[in-house]
Design a protein around this motif. Sequence first.
Motif, PDB file in Angstrom:
ATOM      1  N   PRO A  25       0.807  -1.234   0.000  1.00  0.00           N
ATOM      2  CA  PRO A  25       0.000   0.000   0.000  1.00  0.00           C
ATOM      3  C   PRO A  25       0.839   1.284   0.000  1.00  0.00           C
ATOM      4  O   PRO A  25       0.494   2.245  -0.685  1.00  0.00           O
ATOM      5  CB  PRO A  25      -0.835  -0.112   1.281  1.00  0.00           C
ATOM      6  CG  PRO A  25      -0.924  -1.584   1.540  1.00  0.00           C
ATOM      7  CD  PRO A  25       0.423  -2.117   1.102  1.00  0.00           C
ATOM      8  N   GLY A  48      -6.407  -2.494 -10.166  1.00  0.00           N
ATOM      9  CA  GLY A  48      -6.505  -1.871  -8.857  1.00  0.00           C
ATOM     10  C   GLY A  48      -7.131  -0.499  -8.909  1.00  0.00           C
ATOM     11  O   GLY A  48      -7.177   0.148  -9.957  1.00  0.00           O
ATOM     12  N   ALA A  64      -7.234   4.034   0.358  1.00  0.00           N
ATOM     13  CA  ALA A  64      -6.622   2.704   0.386  1.00  0.00           C
ATOM     14  C   ALA A  64      -6.451   2.193  -1.039  1.00  0.00           C
ATOM     15  O   ALA A  64      -7.416   2.137  -1.798  1.00  0.00           O
ATOM     16  CB  ALA A  64      -7.507   1.739   1.180  1.00  0.00           C
ATOM     17  N   LEU A  66      -6.303  -0.715  -3.511  1.00  0.00           N
ATOM     18  CA  LEU A  66      -6.888  -2.059  -3.422  1.00  0.00           C
ATOM     19  C   LEU A  66      -6.900  -2.752  -4.769  1.00  0.00           C
ATOM     20  O   LEU A  66      -7.155  -2.126  -5.799  1.00  0.00           O
ATOM     21  CB  LEU A  66      -8.342  -1.975  -2.921  1.00  0.00           C
ATOM     22  CG  LEU A  66      -8.559  -1.298  -1.577  1.00  0.00           C
ATOM     23  CD1 LEU A  66     -10.041  -1.071  -1.355  1.00  0.00           C
ATOM     24  CD2 LEU A  66      -7.957  -2.130  -0.463  1.00  0.00           C
ATOM     25  N   CYS A  68      -8.808  -5.081  -7.389  1.00  0.00           N
ATOM     26  CA  CYS A  68     -10.238  -5.196  -7.684  1.00  0.00           C
ATOM     27  C   CYS A  68     -10.432  -6.144  -8.860  1.00  0.00           C
ATOM     28  O   CYS A  68      -9.483  -6.483  -9.567  1.00  0.00           O
ATOM     29  CB  CYS A  68     -10.849  -3.831  -8.001  1.00  0.00           C
ATOM     30  SG  CYS A  68     -10.294  -3.133  -9.564  1.00  0.00           S
ATOM     31  N   LEU A  79     -14.598  -5.337  -4.952  1.00  0.00           N
ATOM     32  CA  LEU A  79     -13.507  -5.170  -4.001  1.00  0.00           C
ATOM     33  C   LEU A  79     -13.528  -6.354  -3.048  1.00  0.00           C
ATOM     34  O   LEU A  79     -14.597  -6.792  -2.620  1.00  0.00           O
ATOM     35  CB  LEU A  79     -13.643  -3.879  -3.208  1.00  0.00           C
ATOM     36  CG  LEU A  79     -13.530  -2.569  -3.984  1.00  0.00           C
ATOM     37  CD1 LEU A  79     -13.567  -1.393  -3.023  1.00  0.00           C
ATOM     38  CD2 LEU A  79     -12.257  -2.528  -4.824  1.00  0.00           C
ATOM     39  N   GLY A  81     -12.204  -7.961   0.490  1.00  0.00           N
ATOM     40  CA  GLY A  81     -11.675  -7.657   1.823  1.00  0.00           C
ATOM     41  C   GLY A  81     -10.824  -8.784   2.368  1.00  0.00           C
ATOM     42  O   GLY A  81     -11.026  -9.228   3.497  1.00  0.00           O
ATOM     43  N   ASN A  83      -7.598  -8.819   3.153  1.00  0.00           N
ATOM     44  CA  ASN A  83      -6.613  -8.409   4.146  1.00  0.00           C
ATOM     45  C   ASN A  83      -5.378  -9.306   4.087  1.00  0.00           C
ATOM     46  O   ASN A  83      -4.786  -9.614   5.111  1.00  0.00           O
ATOM     47  CB  ASN A  83      -7.222  -8.382   5.554  1.00  0.00           C
ATOM     48  CG  ASN A  83      -6.537  -7.396   6.464  1.00  0.00           C
ATOM     49  OD1 ASN A  83      -5.734  -6.583   6.031  1.00  0.00           O
ATOM     50  ND2 ASN A  83      -6.864  -7.458   7.756  1.00  0.00           N
ATOM     51  N   PRO A  90     -10.308  -5.867   6.908  1.00  0.00           N
ATOM     52  CA  PRO A  90      -9.605  -4.594   6.716  1.00  0.00           C
ATOM     53  C   PRO A  90     -10.510  -3.416   7.076  1.00  0.00           C
ATOM     54  O   PRO A  90     -11.734  -3.474   6.894  1.00  0.00           O
ATOM     55  CB  PRO A  90      -9.234  -4.600   5.230  1.00  0.00           C
ATOM     56  CG  PRO A  90     -10.102  -5.620   4.593  1.00  0.00           C
ATOM     57  CD  PRO A  90     -10.516  -6.591   5.654  1.00  0.00           C
ATOM     58  N   TRP A  92     -11.116  -0.614   5.695  1.00  0.00           N
ATOM     59  CA  TRP A  92     -11.915  -0.005   4.626  1.00  0.00           C
ATOM     60  C   TRP A  92     -13.271  -0.696   4.473  1.00  0.00           C
ATOM     61  O   TRP A  92     -14.229  -0.054   4.053  1.00  0.00           O
ATOM     62  CB  TRP A  92     -11.147   0.054   3.306  1.00  0.00           C
ATOM     63  CG  TRP A  92     -10.776  -1.271   2.710  1.00  0.00           C
ATOM     64  CD1 TRP A  92      -9.590  -1.926   2.834  1.00  0.00           C
ATOM     65  CD2 TRP A  92     -11.595  -2.093   1.883  1.00  0.00           C
ATOM     66  NE1 TRP A  92      -9.626  -3.111   2.144  1.00  0.00           N
ATOM     67  CE2 TRP A  92     -10.845  -3.229   1.548  1.00  0.00           C
ATOM     68  CE3 TRP A  92     -12.908  -1.982   1.387  1.00  0.00           C
ATOM     69  CZ2 TRP A  92     -11.342  -4.265   0.745  1.00  0.00           C
ATOM     70  CZ3 TRP A  92     -13.407  -3.007   0.592  1.00  0.00           C
ATOM     71  CH2 TRP A  92     -12.631  -4.131   0.278  1.00  0.00           C
ATOM     72  N   THR A  93     -13.358  -1.990   4.834  1.00  0.00           N
ATOM     73  CA  THR A  93     -14.656  -2.674   4.706  1.00  0.00           C
ATOM     74  C   THR A  93     -15.652  -2.134   5.728  1.00  0.00           C
ATOM     75  O   THR A  93     -16.828  -1.953   5.420  1.00  0.00           O
ATOM     76  CB  THR A  93     -14.531  -4.208   4.823  1.00  0.00           C
ATOM     77  OG1 THR A  93     -14.136  -4.589   6.147  1.00  0.00           O
ATOM     78  CG2 THR A  93     -13.545  -4.767   3.810  1.00  0.00           C
ATOM     79  N   TYR A 137      -6.930 -16.111  -3.648  1.00  0.00           N
ATOM     80  CA  TYR A 137      -7.966 -15.738  -2.683  1.00  0.00           C
ATOM     81  C   TYR A 137      -8.504 -16.958  -1.943  1.00  0.00           C
ATOM     82  O   TYR A 137      -8.933 -16.850  -0.794  1.00  0.00           O
ATOM     83  CB  TYR A 137      -9.104 -14.962  -3.357  1.00  0.00           C
ATOM     84  CG  TYR A 137      -8.723 -13.545  -3.716  1.00  0.00           C
ATOM     85  CD1 TYR A 137      -8.202 -12.676  -2.762  1.00  0.00           C
ATOM     86  CD2 TYR A 137      -8.864 -13.070  -5.010  1.00  0.00           C
ATOM     87  CE1 TYR A 137      -7.828 -11.376  -3.087  1.00  0.00           C
ATOM     88  CE2 TYR A 137      -8.504 -11.773  -5.350  1.00  0.00           C
ATOM     89  CZ  TYR A 137      -7.980 -10.932  -4.382  1.00  0.00           C
ATOM     90  OH  TYR A 137      -7.615  -9.646  -4.710  1.00  0.00           O
TER      91      TYR A 137
END
Length: 157
Positions: A25, A48, A64, A66, A68, A79, A81, A83, A90, A92-93, A137
């Motif tokens: 980040p 992203g 943030a 991220l 995507c 998006l 989440g 993390n 995270p 942002w969620t 993921y």
Amino acid sequence: MIGVRVVQKVSSTRAFAKVAPHVIPALDRAVHRLTRGKVLLSAQMLPGVILTSTGARSGLPRRAPLACMPEEGGGSWILIGSNFGRTGHPAWTGNLLAHPDAEISWKGTDLPVTAVLLTGEERAAVWKALLAFWPPYATYQARVDREIRLFRLTPRA
């Protein structure tokens, strides 16, 4: 494609999950700022965005970078989440749950969006597409007891 497989394998490791949240980040924000929103370093592997949401508790803007998954037709984004496969959701969620209206920087263009948390069958269908898009993921989900949050972002008029 060998490079992609190597990156997927590395990004699935626990060592990556420990280091990446502190390094990626910060690099993304710096490169994004230096290129006036035209380049997002991590987007060289995965698409992203830079998400600007409103802090759930502070009410302040939070930015943030991220990964995507753009959806077919180009009108919405998913998006994830993940993390990096760490235990907590995270921040942002939580911000999007409290304040679903946000903004993204997508390929140098700032767009107002609304976020919707995906649940049930809709989430399951998107999760399946997401695993085809970026298989690591599945490793992140297997590492944690929580369900990884998925949000669909759609442009606001």
